[in-house]
Scaffold this motif. Sequence first.
Motif, PDB file in Angstrom:
ATOM      1  N   ALA A  62       0.826  -1.214   0.000  1.00 51.82           N
ATOM      2  CA  ALA A  62       0.000   0.000   0.000  1.00 51.82           C
ATOM      3  C   ALA A  62       0.857   1.261   0.000  1.00 51.82           C
ATOM      4  O   ALA A  62       0.534   2.243  -0.674  1.00 51.82           O
ATOM      5  N   ALA A  63       1.969   1.232   0.745  1.00 52.72           N
ATOM      6  CA  ALA A  63       2.851   2.404   0.785  1.00 52.72           C
ATOM      7  C   ALA A  63       3.499   2.650  -0.572  1.00 52.72           C
ATOM      8  O   ALA A  63       3.615   3.806  -1.007  1.00 52.72           O
ATOM      9  N   VAL A  64       3.906   1.595  -1.255  1.00 48.77           N
ATOM     10  CA  VAL A  64       4.485   1.750  -2.592  1.00 48.77           C
ATOM     11  C   VAL A  64       3.458   2.391  -3.523  1.00 48.77           C
ATOM     12  O   VAL A  64       3.769   3.327  -4.260  1.00 48.77           O
ATOM     13  N   TYR A  65       2.236   1.926  -3.472  1.00 49.37           N
ATOM     14  CA  TYR A  65       1.166   2.524  -4.278  1.00 49.37           C
ATOM     15  C   TYR A  65       0.987   3.999  -3.901  1.00 49.37           C
ATOM     16  O   TYR A  65       0.939   4.882  -4.764  1.00 49.37           O
ATOM     17  N   GLY A  66       0.886   4.246  -2.603  1.00 50.82           N
ATOM     18  CA  GLY A  66       0.661   5.609  -2.125  1.00 50.82           C
ATOM     19  C   GLY A  66       1.764   6.568  -2.533  1.00 50.82           C
ATOM     20  O   GLY A  66       1.504   7.713  -2.903  1.00 50.82           O
ATOM     21  N   TYR A  67       3.002   6.107  -2.481  1.00 49.60           N
ATOM     22  CA  TYR A  67       4.104   6.980  -2.893  1.00 49.60           C
ATOM     23  C   TYR A  67       4.115   7.215  -4.396  1.00 49.60           C
ATOM     24  O   TYR A  67       4.660   8.222  -4.859  1.00 49.60           O
ATOM     25  N   GLY A  68       3.498   6.341  -5.170  1.00 47.99           N
ATOM     26  CA  GLY A  68       3.309   6.639  -6.592  1.00 47.99           C
ATOM     27  C   GLY A  68       2.427   7.859  -6.769  1.00 47.99           C
ATOM     28  O   GLY A  68       2.686   8.716  -7.623  1.00 47.99           O
ATOM     29  N   VAL A  69       1.408   7.972  -5.935  1.00 47.73           N
ATOM     30  CA  VAL A  69       0.524   9.139  -5.961  1.00 47.73           C
ATOM     31  C   VAL A  69       1.265  10.365  -5.423  1.00 47.73           C
ATOM     32  O   VAL A  69       1.217  11.442  -6.017  1.00 47.73           O
TER      33      VAL A  69
END
Length: 177
Positions: free
Chosen positions: A22-29
């Motif tokens: 989830a953090a990897v996804y969030g840091y993409g944003v």
Amino acid sequence: MSGGDEKAELTALQAALAAEHAAVYGYGVVGGRVDDRRRTEAKAAYDAHRARRDALAREVRDLGGRPVAASAAYALPFAVRGPADAVRLAARLEERVAGVYADLVRSSTGARRASAAGALREAAVRAVGWSGRSVAFPGLAERAGEGTDTGTGTGTGAAGPADTPGAAPSGSASAGR
């Protein structure tokens, strides 16, 4: 370590892995919305979470488990419309990841506990860098307030899958990469 202890440790490892996905996804944003002067910081955090994610997947396999897969998308806790929201999201991601690592510290021993404590410390330091404020006991204070359900069954993490009722992702996982 007894069978029950190993099961608890594997469960905590899977929760940490889900939070890192989830953090990897969030840091993409975050990377797609943060201003230029903080983009390097966002990229470093993105890389750190990818490395932790990969290491956790190996540890889960080493314990005989099948690593939890990432969701295709995650519902963000709020709309990320600009740089200020991106910074707020980065702080929230780190606070929630710290909570998951606190669980892993509690359920593990030896080198794995030391590694989890290091990950908790890193998340807490990044959270302070993004938010400008700290808490006395990182990884625990975050549990007292808001819910941290990811929809993954782990109860903690950065955000739930995009198919959570009434939730829709804001931004793109590929932004800022």
